[in-house]
Design a protein around this motif. Structure first.
Motif, PDB file in Angstrom:
ATOM      1  N   VAL A 468     103.023  30.436  29.079  1.00 35.80           N
ATOM      2  CA  VAL A 468     102.286  31.475  29.801  1.00 35.80           C
ATOM      3  C   VAL A 468     101.766  32.485  28.790  1.00 35.80           C
ATOM      4  O   VAL A 468     102.549  33.134  28.095  1.00 35.80           O
ATOM      5  N   ASP A 469     100.451  32.614  28.705  1.00 36.07           N
ATOM      6  CA  ASP A 469      99.861  33.595  27.799  1.00 36.07           C
ATOM      7  C   ASP A 469      99.898  34.978  28.426  1.00 36.07           C
ATOM      8  O   ASP A 469     100.062  35.128  29.649  1.00 36.07           O
ATOM      9  N   GLY A 470      99.700  35.983  27.590  1.00 30.81           N
ATOM     10  CA  GLY A 470      99.713  37.353  28.089  1.00 30.81           C
ATOM     11  C   GLY A 470      98.677  37.597  29.164  1.00 30.81           C
ATOM     12  O   GLY A 470      98.946  38.282  30.162  1.00 30.81           O
ATOM     13  N   LYS A 471      97.489  37.009  28.996  1.00 30.20           N
ATOM     14  CA  LYS A 471      96.436  37.184  29.995  1.00 30.20           C
ATOM     15  C   LYS A 471      96.880  36.655  31.350  1.00 30.20           C
ATOM     16  O   LYS A 471      96.682  37.295  32.388  1.00 30.20           O
ATOM     17  N   GLY A 472      97.495  35.444  31.359  1.00 31.83           N
ATOM     18  CA  GLY A 472      97.949  34.863  32.614  1.00 31.83           C
ATOM     19  C   GLY A 472      99.037  35.696  33.271  1.00 31.83           C
ATOM     20  O   GLY A 472      99.044  35.875  34.491  1.00 31.83           O
ATOM     21  N   ALA A 473      99.971  36.203  32.457  1.00 31.27           N
ATOM     22  CA  ALA A 473     101.067  37.007  33.005  1.00 31.27           C
ATOM     23  C   ALA A 473     100.549  38.296  33.624  1.00 31.27           C
ATOM     24  O   ALA A 473     100.955  38.683  34.731  1.00 31.27           O
ATOM     25  N   VAL A 474      99.642  38.974  32.911  1.00 28.96           N
ATOM     26  CA  VAL A 474      99.081  40.235  33.433  1.00 28.96           C
ATOM     27  C   VAL A 474      98.264  39.961  34.697  1.00 28.96           C
ATOM     28  O   VAL A 474      98.353  40.707  35.680  1.00 28.96           O
ATOM     29  N   THR A 475      97.472  38.880  34.682  1.00 27.67           N
ATOM     30  CA  THR A 475      96.680  38.525  35.860  1.00 27.67           C
ATOM     31  C   THR A 475      97.576  38.271  37.063  1.00 27.67           C
ATOM     32  O   THR A 475      97.284  38.719  38.187  1.00 27.67           O
ATOM     33  N   PHE A 476      98.669  37.547  36.839  1.00 25.79           N
ATOM     34  CA  PHE A 476      99.607  37.266  37.930  1.00 25.79           C
ATOM     35  C   PHE A 476     100.112  38.571  38.549  1.00 25.79           C
ATOM     36  O   PHE A 476     100.099  38.749  39.772  1.00 25.79           O
ATOM     37  N   LEU A 477     100.569  39.488  37.713  1.00 22.02           N
ATOM     38  CA  LEU A 477     101.166  40.714  38.216  1.00 22.02           C
ATOM     39  C   LEU A 477     100.123  41.588  38.912  1.00 22.02           C
ATOM     40  O   LEU A 477     100.418  42.254  39.921  1.00 22.02           O
ATOM     41  N   VAL A 478      98.890  41.584  38.408  1.00 19.88           N
ATOM     42  CA  VAL A 478      97.828  42.354  39.050  1.00 19.88           C
ATOM     43  C   VAL A 478      97.515  41.776  40.428  1.00 19.88           C
ATOM     44  O   VAL A 478      97.299  42.528  41.394  1.00 19.88           O
TER      45      VAL A 478
END
Length: 494
Positions: A468-478
């Motif tokens: 899981v890349d940082g972009k995917g993790a942040v997108t998930f939480l948003v």
């Protein structure tokens, strides 16, 4: 009349086994449920009981042969003998009362050992059929053992604190109701070591020892009567190959303690559940590249929606509307957009799950457990609330089965119920993501250029940075934040 003895179900994804040992030979009299043979799979040893009383007529699968699930092992001639012949008694001795062995039940997939935690009865007590005799503790759950028959508890074979194997003997119940001959509990027999000379080892184990070039006294047998199984050889080979580890802080001896302090300390052995929790959490930190990202969510919209419909919801569905169903739905919504958070690593492959089995972490007096709500992406708010409530109650009572805590693809942990304002949850392997919920707290926020007091909650997503890349993790939480701040997005799949 003949009865077929077939290979039982061996566990999830296990399709074959090796016949390790036959305890009976053709012509022997057998009683119903008496153990006939032992099968060995890649992970566990399975004992096969006799489905009926009679005589063992023919052994179809010999020791060392590989057999599939439901394959024919042997045939029984029913009615030829009801049970093995008893030793000849002295002329003056009364006929012995019928006795029933109390055995360790099936403990769950891949679980082969348990600890006897509590005996509810003592030797000499009268027991009713299905009355609880004792409680066993495995790595994850507690298992109560009922009496198989009414009578008197005449012998306790495995005392409290003893380790027992699946299918092992716990106690003996006499159906006569007469007082027992024994007045003291018998200690559990110590496991035999590989040095015993009067035990025939499993054929697969003999081959494995020959291939590995190790002798019998280098292996500790865990089978019946200390019999060496193939898995024991694998464990011995792995232990021999493993380099001596450097002294870890956890294994370091305690610092000296003053005598007056030592006198006020209390030492309590960790339960199996607590040991497993400790091991799994440390394994997760050692294996995954765990990283945590944070955000905050305004819970006002969800709280207003609950207040508007909670009475009507409970009246129609018979369950209260909580926050967990909203968070579960929001996570399912976000997992569709960021599927790697719902995936796992298998060697050099990434396994994407086209379903969501949601783990809901629950605190119990024994420790943290994670019951799984299966196919939660197909369930309604009411179905989710009902299942979370039911599994939460059973978790606190220690009644969850192993199957109910396996197969999760993503986990939600709610530390807010204990007052936690912020935390970094640890992954539940082999999952790649876990959402941490926290306390709802009124805070001053800027809304449309004005300061307002809003009910805010911090969210934390811990994820495996290997996939899981940082972009995917942040997108998930948003996406979780957006769905909770405007629940209408869930209805329109936005």
């Amino acid at each position: 009349m003949t009865t077929e003895v077939r290979v039982p179900t061996l566990g999830e994804s296990v399709t074959e086994a090796t016949v390790a040992t036959w305890f009976k030979k053709p012509g022997d009299a057998v009683a119903v449920d008496e153990m006939l043979c032992e099968l060995e799979t890649d992970k566990v040893t399975v004992e096969v009981p006799s489905p009926a009383a009679g005589t063992l007529a023919d052994i179809v699968a010999k020791e060392g042969e590989t057999v599939g699930v439901n394959a024919l092992l042997a045939t029984l001639a029913e009615g030829a003998a009801a049970a093995p012949a008893a030793p000849k008694a002295e002329a003056a001795a009364p006929e012995p009362a019928e006795t029933t062995d109390v055995m360790v039940p099936t403990l769950g997939e891949s679980v082969t050992e348990a600890t006897v935690s509590t005996w509810f009865k003592k030797v000499g007590d009268t027991v009713a059929q299905d009355e609880m005799l004792c409680e066993l503790e495995t790595d994850k759950v507690s298992v109560e053992v009922p009496s198989p028959a009414a009578g008197t508890l005449v012998e306790i074979v495995a005392t409290e604190g003893s380790s027992v194997n699946a299918g092992g003997k716990l106690a003996v119940v006499s159906g006569s109701g007469a007082a027992p001959a024994k007045t003291a509990e018998a200690p559990a027999p110590a496991p035999s070591t590989g040095g015993a000379k009067d035990v025939e080892d499993a054929p697969a184990a003999k081959r494995a020892m020959a291939e590995a070039g190790i002798s019998r006294d280098q292996v500790t047998g865990t089978g019946r009567d200390g019999r060496i199984m193939k898995s024991d050889v694998s464990a011995a080979v792995a232990a021999a190959a493993k380099p001596a580890p450097a002294a870890a802080p956890a294994a370091a001896p305690r610092a000296p303690v003053a005598a007056e302090d030592a006198a006020r300390e209390e030492r309590v052995k960790m339960t199996r559940l607590r040991q497993t929790i400790a091991r799994r959490l440390k394994d997760a930190q050692n294996t995954a590249a765990i990283l945590t990202t944070y955000n905050e969510v305004d819970m006002g919209a969800v709280m207003d929606l609950r207040n508007t419909y909670k009475t009507e919801f409970e009246k129609k569905h018979g369950v209260r509307m909580g926050f967990m169903s909203f968070f579960t739905k929001a996570c399912v919504h976000a997992l569709k957009e960021v599927p790697e958070v719902n995936a796992e690593i298998d060697g050099t492959d990434i396994v994407y799950k086209n379903f969501v089995h949601m783990g809901i972490a629950a605190g119990t007096p024994q420790g943290l457990v994670v019951p799984v709500i299966r196919d939660v992406d197909r369930k309604s708010f009411a179905e989710i609330e009902k299942e979370i409530g039911e599994k939460g109650r059973r978790a606190r009572d220690g009644k969850l089965s192993m199957a109910e805590m396996q197969g999760g693809t993503f986990t939600i942990s709610n530390g807010g119920v204990y007052g936690s304002l912020m935390s970094s949850p640890i992954l539940n392997p082999p999952q790649s993501g876990i959402l941490g919920m926290h306390k709802i707290q009124d805070r001053p926020m800027v809304v449309n250029g004005k300061i307002e007091i809003r009910p805010m909650m911090y969210l934390a997503l811990s994820y495996d940075h290997r996939i899981v890349d940082g972009k995917g993790a942040v997108t998930f939480l948003v996406r979780v934040k957006e769905a909770l701040e405007d629940p209408r997005r869930l209805l329109m799949d936005l």
